[in-house]
Design an enzyme around this catalytic site. Structure first.
Site, mmCIF file in Angstrom:
data_model
loop_
_atom_site.group_PDB
_atom_site.id
_atom_site.type_symbol
_atom_site.label_atom_id
_atom_site.label_comp_id
_atom_site.label_asym_id
_atom_site.label_seq_id
_atom_site.Cartn_x
_atom_site.Cartn_y
_atom_site.Cartn_z
ATOM 1 N N ASP A 4 0.793 -1.220 0.000
ATOM 2 C CA ASP A 4 0.000 0.000 0.000
ATOM 3 C C ASP A 4 0.836 1.286 0.000
ATOM 4 O O ASP A 4 0.291 2.376 0.132
ATOM 5 C CB ASP A 4 -0.939 0.017 1.207
ATOM 6 C CG ASP A 4 -0.197 -0.075 2.539
ATOM 7 O OD1 ASP A 4 0.995 -0.455 2.531
ATOM 8 O OD2 ASP A 4 -0.819 0.228 3.573
ATOM 9 N N GLN A 5 2.155 1.177 -0.136
ATOM 10 C CA GLN A 5 2.943 2.402 -0.113
ATOM 11 C C GLN A 5 2.770 3.161 -1.432
ATOM 12 O O GLN A 5 2.608 2.559 -2.497
ATOM 13 C CB GLN A 5 4.415 2.118 0.173
ATOM 14 C CG GLN A 5 5.201 1.453 -0.935
ATOM 15 C CD GLN A 5 6.620 1.119 -0.479
ATOM 16 O OE1 GLN A 5 6.821 0.388 0.483
ATOM 17 N NE2 GLN A 5 7.602 1.655 -1.179
ATOM 18 N N GLY A 12 14.463 10.759 -23.960
ATOM 19 C CA GLY A 12 14.845 10.566 -25.350
ATOM 20 C C GLY A 12 15.650 9.303 -25.537
ATOM 21 O O GLY A 12 15.163 8.199 -25.373
ATOM 22 N N GLU A 49 18.633 12.661 -30.281
ATOM 23 C CA GLU A 49 19.534 12.084 -31.284
ATOM 24 C C GLU A 49 18.847 11.997 -32.652
ATOM 25 O O GLU A 49 18.222 11.002 -32.950
ATOM 26 C CB GLU A 49 19.993 10.709 -30.829
ATOM 27 C CG GLU A 49 20.653 10.705 -29.457
ATOM 28 C CD GLU A 49 21.178 9.343 -29.037
ATOM 29 O OE1 GLU A 49 21.489 8.517 -29.915
ATOM 30 O OE2 GLU A 49 21.278 9.105 -27.838
ATOM 31 N N THR A 65 31.136 10.737 -26.570
ATOM 32 C CA THR A 65 32.409 10.424 -27.207
ATOM 33 C C THR A 65 32.688 8.924 -27.166
ATOM 34 O O THR A 65 33.702 8.455 -26.639
ATOM 35 C CB THR A 65 33.541 11.214 -26.533
ATOM 36 O OG1 THR A 65 33.425 11.094 -25.111
ATOM 37 C CG2 THR A 65 33.455 12.689 -26.897
ATOM 38 N N TYR A 66 31.786 8.173 -27.727
ATOM 39 C CA TYR A 66 31.895 6.721 -27.878
ATOM 40 C C TYR A 66 30.976 6.328 -29.030
ATOM 41 O O TYR A 66 30.286 7.181 -29.604
ATOM 42 C CB TYR A 66 31.514 5.996 -26.579
ATOM 43 C CG TYR A 66 30.357 6.608 -25.822
ATOM 44 C CD1 TYR A 66 29.037 6.407 -26.236
ATOM 45 C CD2 TYR A 66 30.569 7.396 -24.692
ATOM 46 C CE1 TYR A 66 27.975 6.970 -25.551
ATOM 47 C CE2 TYR A 66 29.519 7.961 -23.995
ATOM 48 C CZ TYR A 66 28.222 7.754 -24.435
ATOM 49 O OH TYR A 66 27.165 8.306 -23.755
ATOM 50 N N ASP A 67 30.969 5.056 -29.401
ATOM 51 C CA ASP A 67 30.160 4.577 -30.531
ATOM 52 C C ASP A 67 30.564 5.225 -31.858
ATOM 53 O O ASP A 67 29.739 5.353 -32.754
ATOM 54 C CB ASP A 67 28.661 4.825 -30.293
ATOM 55 C CG ASP A 67 28.048 3.839 -29.330
ATOM 56 O OD1 ASP A 67 28.763 2.908 -28.925
ATOM 57 O OD2 ASP A 67 26.879 4.008 -28.964
#
Length: 423
Positions: free
Chosen positions: A132-133, A159, A202, A268-270
């Site tokens: 019940d919280q 996003g 993106e 700064t990856y992928d």
């Protein structure tokens, strides 16, 4: 129940041809998730007076993304942030992701976010949820984590790779969008959990999963309205790290939009990965360029240098680190630049694997451009190690950047090897 994951590599292959034809851009960015859940009725919240961002001290921010879908197949929960020792080293957590639909901020996954009941052994403080919280799920666990770490700030990120398609519609009425975001983030049930909002679009006026045509100024207009709605609360944004000439950084007035933000998180990856199934192999998160790099401008230094050259203060730029690797199979050459036959096998998705797995299954065999690579059997992986993260932290300090962020917490070892290297 939906099982949620990072579908980036699969989706890149589907979107690449259309995006190349439209804008001649290679897809970059932080991973997204599969849609699940519906938005609850937003309850009204007071709108604070307009105010410009007040950045915190430069250099000391350490921000980790926590994914709501990690509660499923990854079995990674808020408690793991505490038991790994990571909570002591974080200044901020970005909770990923909320969705953007119908021109509004909406709930990403209601079950993971605020419905799931945690048992005592799963809970941050060892206290089980009751039937019940009023608030359960990750939001309640984050509330408990903040009680243990009063200086820790939490932002709700909206996003991501899969859910950025709604930003174009949101940009048509940015004031209404901003109000919806404020109402949701400050919903009375969890208003004490969040200290602001992070926008992961993106990409504005460029190609991501879809090609956005909202215009060069749409991004700044949207962030300006968010700043008005959120007042002195944090407003941040994860952005492209495409530092190539005519790339995604050039598609938007990031310098003009910077005044609305506390900081940017350039992803700064992928930069490279097995969506190019036959290679050439290349490190997905190079710090600098190197001889034979497949695309000039696809490295951290190129992105940071370009953003700084636009007039963005370095203290408003954070350096991004991936807590995972990207890899190919069918590779005979140890050094970067080899040919491949496809994506290497991964636990959740082909071509991607967590650092905590790779450090044992395919230990690093070499370094290039400030990051590491590994050739084991016919598999070839690139990822950051504690050593290469140390090199990147030296760079961050030399450049006077505002700090570091990483994607994402569940990729680290159980004792937080990578975040210790950052801190």
């Amino acid at each position: 129940m939906f099982k949620l994951h990072r579908p980036r590599a699969r989706l890149r292959a589907l979107a690449a041809a259309a995006c190349t034809a439209a804008l001649g851009a290679t897809l970059l960015g932080v991973a997204g998730m599969s849609p699940a859940g519906a938005a609850p009725a937003a309850q009204p919240a007071a709108t604070p007076a307009a105010a410009e961002a007040v950045p915190t001290a430069a250099g000391d921010k350490v921000i980790g993304y926590f994914t709501n879908w990690g509660t499923y197949d990854r079995n990674y929960h808020v408690k793991n942030i505490e038991t790994s020792g990571s909570a002591d080293k974080l200044t901020h957590i970005n909770y990923a992701f909320g969705n953007v639909t119908g021109g509004k901020c909406t709930i990403g996954d209601s079950y993971a976010d605020y419905e799931k009941a945690y048992t005592a052994d799963q809970s941050v403080d060892g206290v089980a949820d009751t039937w019940d919280q009023p608030l359960r799920g990750n939001f309640n666990q984050l509330r408990k984590l903040k009680k243990l770490h009063p200086d820790l700030k939490i932002l709700w990120s909206f996003g991501g790779w899969t859910w950025s398609g709604g930003f174009g519609q949101a940009a048509q009425n940015p004031a209404a969008f901003a109000k919806s975001c404020r109402d949701l983030v400050e919903d009375p049930r969890w208003a004490d959990v969040f200290d602001g909002i992070d926008i992961d679009w993106e990409y504005p006026n460029a190609c991501g999963l879809t090609c956005d045509t909202s215009g060069r100024d749409a991004y700044g207009n949207l962030l300006g309205e968010l700043r008005k709605s959120f007042g002195t609360d944090l407003v941040t944004s994860a952005i492209t790290a495409d530092g190539s000439d005519g790339g995604k950084i050039d598609a938007v007035d990031y310098a003009g939009a910077a005044k609305h933000l506390d900081w940017y998180l350039p992803m700064t990856y992928d930069f490279f990965g097995a969506w190019e199934a036959k290679g050439p192999t290349a490190p997905h998160s190079p710090l600098t360029s190197y001889p034979g790099v497949p695309t000039e401008g696809f490295n951290s230094d190129a992105a940071i240098s370009k953003l700084k050259s636009l007039g963005i203060p370095p203290e408003k730029l954070l350096l991004g680190i991936g807590f995972y690797g990207r890899g190919w199979t069918g590779v005979t050459q140890s050094e970067p630049g080899g040919s491949a036959t496809g994506a290497a096998a991964g636990t959740y998705e082909a071509g991607i694997e967590d650092y905590r797995v790779l450090k044992n299954s395919c230990p690093a065999t070499g370094k290039v451009a400030g990051t590491a690579y590994a050739h084991c059997g016919t598999d070839w992986w690139s990822y950051d190690t504690p050593e290469t993260i140390g090199t990147k932290m030296d760079y961050k300090n030399e450049q006077g950047l505002g700090g570091t962020f990483f994607w994402e917490l569940s990729g680290d070892t159980g004792n937080g090897e990578l975040i210790k290297a950052i801190r």
